[in-house]
Write a protein that holds these residues in place. Structure first.
Motif, PDB file in Angstrom:
ATOM      1  N   ILE A  84       0.858  -1.185   0.000  1.00  0.00           N
ATOM      2  CA  ILE A  84       0.000   0.000   0.000  1.00  0.00           C
ATOM      3  C   ILE A  84       0.891   1.231   0.000  1.00  0.00           C
ATOM      4  O   ILE A  84       1.571   1.519   0.983  1.00  0.00           O
ATOM      5  CB  ILE A  84      -0.929   0.032   1.227  1.00  0.00           C
ATOM      6  CG1 ILE A  84      -1.784  -1.230   1.289  1.00  0.00           C
ATOM      7  CG2 ILE A  84      -1.815   1.277   1.203  1.00  0.00           C
ATOM      8  CD1 ILE A  84      -2.580  -1.370   2.573  1.00  0.00           C
ATOM      9  N   SER A  85       0.925   1.936  -1.100  1.00  0.00           N
ATOM     10  CA  SER A  85       1.719   3.156  -1.193  1.00  0.00           C
ATOM     11  C   SER A  85       0.841   4.344  -0.821  1.00  0.00           C
ATOM     12  O   SER A  85      -0.265   4.499  -1.354  1.00  0.00           O
ATOM     13  CB  SER A  85       2.260   3.348  -2.616  1.00  0.00           C
ATOM     14  OG  SER A  85       3.100   2.269  -2.974  1.00  0.00           O
ATOM     15  N   PRO A  86       1.287   5.186   0.118  1.00  0.00           N
ATOM     16  CA  PRO A  86       0.467   6.328   0.532  1.00  0.00           C
ATOM     17  C   PRO A  86       0.244   7.315  -0.603  1.00  0.00           C
ATOM     18  O   PRO A  86       1.161   7.611  -1.377  1.00  0.00           O
ATOM     19  CB  PRO A  86       1.288   6.961   1.662  1.00  0.00           C
ATOM     20  CG  PRO A  86       2.689   6.525   1.398  1.00  0.00           C
ATOM     21  CD  PRO A  86       2.581   5.158   0.808  1.00  0.00           C
ATOM     22  N   LEU A  87      -0.968   7.791  -0.723  1.00  0.00           N
ATOM     23  CA  LEU A  87      -1.299   8.813  -1.694  1.00  0.00           C
ATOM     24  C   LEU A  87      -1.249  10.172  -1.011  1.00  0.00           C
ATOM     25  O   LEU A  87      -1.634  10.297   0.148  1.00  0.00           O
ATOM     26  CB  LEU A  87      -2.694   8.573  -2.275  1.00  0.00           C
ATOM     27  CG  LEU A  87      -2.898   7.222  -2.973  1.00  0.00           C
ATOM     28  CD1 LEU A  87      -4.350   7.096  -3.418  1.00  0.00           C
ATOM     29  CD2 LEU A  87      -1.960   7.073  -4.154  1.00  0.00           C
ATOM     30  N   PRO A  88      -0.764  11.211  -1.698  1.00  0.00           N
ATOM     31  CA  PRO A  88      -0.689  12.539  -1.076  1.00  0.00           C
ATOM     32  C   PRO A  88      -2.009  12.964  -0.445  1.00  0.00           C
ATOM     33  O   PRO A  88      -2.048  13.544   0.626  1.00  0.00           O
ATOM     34  CB  PRO A  88      -0.294  13.449  -2.239  1.00  0.00           C
ATOM     35  CG  PRO A  88       0.468  12.559  -3.155  1.00  0.00           C
ATOM     36  CD  PRO A  88      -0.209  11.217  -3.067  1.00  0.00           C
ATOM     37  N   ASN A 160      14.666   7.900  -0.764  1.00  0.00           N
ATOM     38  CA  ASN A 160      13.441   7.147  -1.031  1.00  0.00           C
ATOM     39  C   ASN A 160      12.956   7.525  -2.430  1.00  0.00           C
ATOM     40  O   ASN A 160      12.183   8.451  -2.609  1.00  0.00           O
ATOM     41  CB  ASN A 160      12.374   7.490   0.030  1.00  0.00           C
ATOM     42  CG  ASN A 160      11.170   6.581  -0.076  1.00  0.00           C
ATOM     43  OD1 ASN A 160      11.057   5.788  -1.003  1.00  0.00           O
ATOM     44  ND2 ASN A 160      10.263   6.722   0.873  1.00  0.00           N
ATOM     45  N   ARG A 161      13.423   6.821  -3.426  1.00  0.00           N
ATOM     46  CA  ARG A 161      13.215   7.212  -4.822  1.00  0.00           C
ATOM     47  C   ARG A 161      11.771   7.058  -5.294  1.00  0.00           C
ATOM     48  O   ARG A 161      11.437   7.465  -6.401  1.00  0.00           O
ATOM     49  CB  ARG A 161      14.149   6.401  -5.720  1.00  0.00           C
ATOM     50  CG  ARG A 161      15.616   6.663  -5.434  1.00  0.00           C
ATOM     51  CD  ARG A 161      16.513   5.843  -6.340  1.00  0.00           C
ATOM     52  NE  ARG A 161      17.918   6.081  -6.041  1.00  0.00           N
ATOM     53  CZ  ARG A 161      18.920   5.461  -6.670  1.00  0.00           C
ATOM     54  NH1 ARG A 161      18.656   4.573  -7.625  1.00  0.00           N
ATOM     55  NH2 ARG A 161      20.163   5.731  -6.332  1.00  0.00           N
ATOM     56  N   ASN A 162      10.911   6.473  -4.480  1.00  0.00           N
ATOM     57  CA  ASN A 162       9.519   6.301  -4.887  1.00  0.00           C
ATOM     58  C   ASN A 162       8.718   7.601  -4.822  1.00  0.00           C
ATOM     59  O   ASN A 162       7.595   7.672  -5.339  1.00  0.00           O
ATOM     60  CB  ASN A 162       8.833   5.245  -4.007  1.00  0.00           C
ATOM     61  CG  ASN A 162       9.419   3.872  -4.238  1.00  0.00           C
ATOM     62  OD1 ASN A 162       9.821   3.540  -5.343  1.00  0.00           O
ATOM     63  ND2 ASN A 162       9.477   3.072  -3.182  1.00  0.00           N
ATOM     64  N   VAL A 165      10.030  15.323  -4.048  1.00  0.00           N
ATOM     65  CA  VAL A 165       9.912  16.343  -3.008  1.00  0.00           C
ATOM     66  C   VAL A 165       8.510  16.936  -3.018  1.00  0.00           C
ATOM     67  O   VAL A 165       7.917  17.193  -1.967  1.00  0.00           O
ATOM     68  CB  VAL A 165      10.969  17.446  -3.199  1.00  0.00           C
ATOM     69  CG1 VAL A 165      10.721  18.606  -2.236  1.00  0.00           C
ATOM     70  CG2 VAL A 165      12.374  16.893  -2.991  1.00  0.00           C
ATOM     71  N   GLN A 166       7.955  17.145  -4.208  1.00  0.00           N
ATOM     72  CA  GLN A 166       6.624  17.720  -4.310  1.00  0.00           C
ATOM     73  C   GLN A 166       5.572  16.808  -3.688  1.00  0.00           C
ATOM     74  O   GLN A 166       4.653  17.271  -2.988  1.00  0.00           O
ATOM     75  CB  GLN A 166       6.276  17.986  -5.784  1.00  0.00           C
ATOM     76  CG  GLN A 166       4.950  18.708  -5.990  1.00  0.00           C
ATOM     77  CD  GLN A 166       4.915  20.066  -5.316  1.00  0.00           C
ATOM     78  OE1 GLN A 166       5.946  20.746  -5.231  1.00  0.00           O
ATOM     79  NE2 GLN A 166       3.752  20.466  -4.803  1.00  0.00           N
ATOM     80  N   GLN A 167       5.684  15.506  -3.898  1.00  0.00           N
ATOM     81  CA  GLN A 167       4.738  14.555  -3.295  1.00  0.00           C
ATOM     82  C   GLN A 167       4.857  14.555  -1.773  1.00  0.00           C
ATOM     83  O   GLN A 167       3.852  14.475  -1.066  1.00  0.00           O
ATOM     84  CB  GLN A 167       4.989  13.153  -3.855  1.00  0.00           C
ATOM     85  CG  GLN A 167       4.552  12.973  -5.295  1.00  0.00           C
ATOM     86  CD  GLN A 167       4.937  11.611  -5.842  1.00  0.00           C
ATOM     87  OE1 GLN A 167       6.037  11.111  -5.575  1.00  0.00           O
ATOM     88  NE2 GLN A 167       4.043  11.006  -6.626  1.00  0.00           N
ATOM     89  N   LEU A 168       6.067  14.636  -1.278  1.00  0.00           N
ATOM     90  CA  LEU A 168       6.267  14.674   0.175  1.00  0.00           C
ATOM     91  C   LEU A 168       5.689  15.958   0.766  1.00  0.00           C
ATOM     92  O   LEU A 168       5.122  15.949   1.861  1.00  0.00           O
ATOM     93  CB  LEU A 168       7.757  14.569   0.508  1.00  0.00           C
ATOM     94  CG  LEU A 168       8.444  13.255   0.120  1.00  0.00           C
ATOM     95  CD1 LEU A 168       9.934  13.323   0.456  1.00  0.00           C
ATOM     96  CD2 LEU A 168       7.799  12.066   0.822  1.00  0.00           C
TER      97      LEU A 168
END
Length: 400
Positions: A84-88, A160-162, A165-168
């Motif tokens: 499960i990858s977190p979505l912004p 964490n290449r997945n 910066v904008q997503q974080l």
């Protein structure tokens, strides 16, 4: 008749969230990993850890350490395990992604004493769902916030290449907020809570045998049946988790709760073990409770806006006089009434000039203050082990 709670202070040292300000997860001190007394109490308490932070902030490392510290009684439920990858920004349509993880969490609650959930937990909807799961099974919630050193999102994105910066940055604002609970307080370890309940029932059994008490109390009890009055049935409304509230916050609606939640003393105390001293049991037509006397360190967690309480007759009480544990309530009463009843009793003890009728009981002297108010000051205080935290699940009824 009475079951005493035996607790060795020498071998001992009760839901809240504060951001980690350390440079790395490895540099942060966690009582549940390092403090021997806290670790021992954790082993006899149902706890639900919610690890919270950006991808790559060190959540998985802390989760693994918790499981290693408490082998056989703990389990980790990880979003990464279920891919499960977190979505912004999550939405209702995204909730099905968590079905397998949530199924695992539900299976673990009740089967394991310590449940650790490893995910970003950057949306309030997700947190509220987990808070409700913990409440259903009477688990104490601990939120562990992990943040990158100096908010260095560039370094975090490179490691964490997945994620860019904008997503974080899209996830970061929610993670920077402290989660304010319904209330902060000390939560009793399960074994000590059961013994306190037993002591309370023993108290009711013994005092009900006294004719003076029965005649005086029943006159003021809120019951239609005075002749067939049953004291234990009258006090059927009992809290599922015994605790001693320090600060009622109402999720941030109460004045000064933000500063209290963000204070250093609260941050340093979260998840830490404390031993509370119960000095008296009291009963009124509304509530059944235990008076708690705080030591100097515990006093630091008592809000300053709860300082000496006065009344129209100018009776002033010391700081933290309201400190108590609600054991039961009469029909229609809320737990918040217990603290008010205790203050009323303490004021009556100080202000009334005439001697009060007293009854000698097995564990102490019981005093009648009129209007169905009785307090038994214990000859030997009761020590209870607790963990400091906060209660987060949404509550619709009045609480303390």
């Amino acid at each position: 008749m009475w079951r005493r709670i035996v607790c060795s202070i020498g071998n001992l040292f009760k839901m809240g969230a504060k951001a980690s300000k350390c440079k790395s997860p490895e540099g942060r001190s966690f009582p549940f990993l390092e403090d021997k007394s806290t670790i021992e109490v954790m082993k006899e308490t149902r706890t639900f850890f919610i690890l919270r932070g950006l991808p790559g902030s060190g959540k998985s490392s802390v989760a693994k350490k918790i499981v290693e510290r408490y082998p056989s009684i703990s389990v980790m439920a990880s979003a990464d395990h279920w891919k499960i990858s977190p979505l912004p920004k999550e939405s209702e349509t995204d909730s099905s992604r968590y079905d397998k993880l949530d199924q695992q969490i539900k299976q673990c609650l009740g089967d394991k004493q310590i449940v650790v959930v490893d995910d970003t937990h950057h949306t309030r909807e997700r947190l509220d769902y987990l808070f409700d799961l913990a409440k259903e099974k009477d688990y104490i919630v601990f939120i562990v916030d992990l943040r990158p050193a100096n908010n260095d999102l560039d370094s975090l994105a490179k490691s964490n290449r997945n994620y860019t910066v904008q997503q974080l940055k899209l996830m970061e604002p929610e993670l920077q907020k402290n989660i304010i609970p319904y209330y902060f307080g000390w939560f009793l370890a399960r074994q000590d809570a059961e013994k306190m309940r037993t002591n309370a029932m023993d108290f009711l059994d013994e005092i009900w045998k006294n004719e003076t008490f029965v005649e005086e109390f029943v006159k003021y009890a809120k019951s239609d049946s005075k002749e067939n009055f049953n004291l234990k049935e009258y006090f059927q409304k009992k809290p599922s988790v015994l605790h001693c509230t320090t600060k009622f916050c109402d999720y941030g609606a109460v004045p000064n709760c933000e500063s209290y939640a963000g204070s250093k003393i609260v941050g340093d105390s979260l998840s830490r073990c404390f031993v509370l001293k119960v000095s008296a049991l009291f009963i009124t037509p509304r509530t059944l409770g235990a008076r708690v006397e705080l030591d100097e360190d515990q006093q630091l967690l008592w809000p300053k806006d709860e300082e000496a309480v006065g009344s129209g007759d100018q009776v002033n009480l010391p700081h933290s006089s309201r400190s108590h544990i609600t054991l039961a309530c009469a029909p229609g009463e809320h737990a918040v009434q217990t603290g008010l009843d205790l203050l009323d009793i303490l004021k009556a003890e100080k202000s009334e000039a005439q001697p009060h009728p007293q009854v000698r009981m097995e564990q102490g002297q019981c005093c009648c203050l009129g209007e169905g108010r009785w307090i038994m000051n214990l000859s030997n205080s009761i020590k209870v082990k607790t963990l400091f935290s906060g209660f987060y699940a949404i509550k619709k009824s009045t609480a303390e």
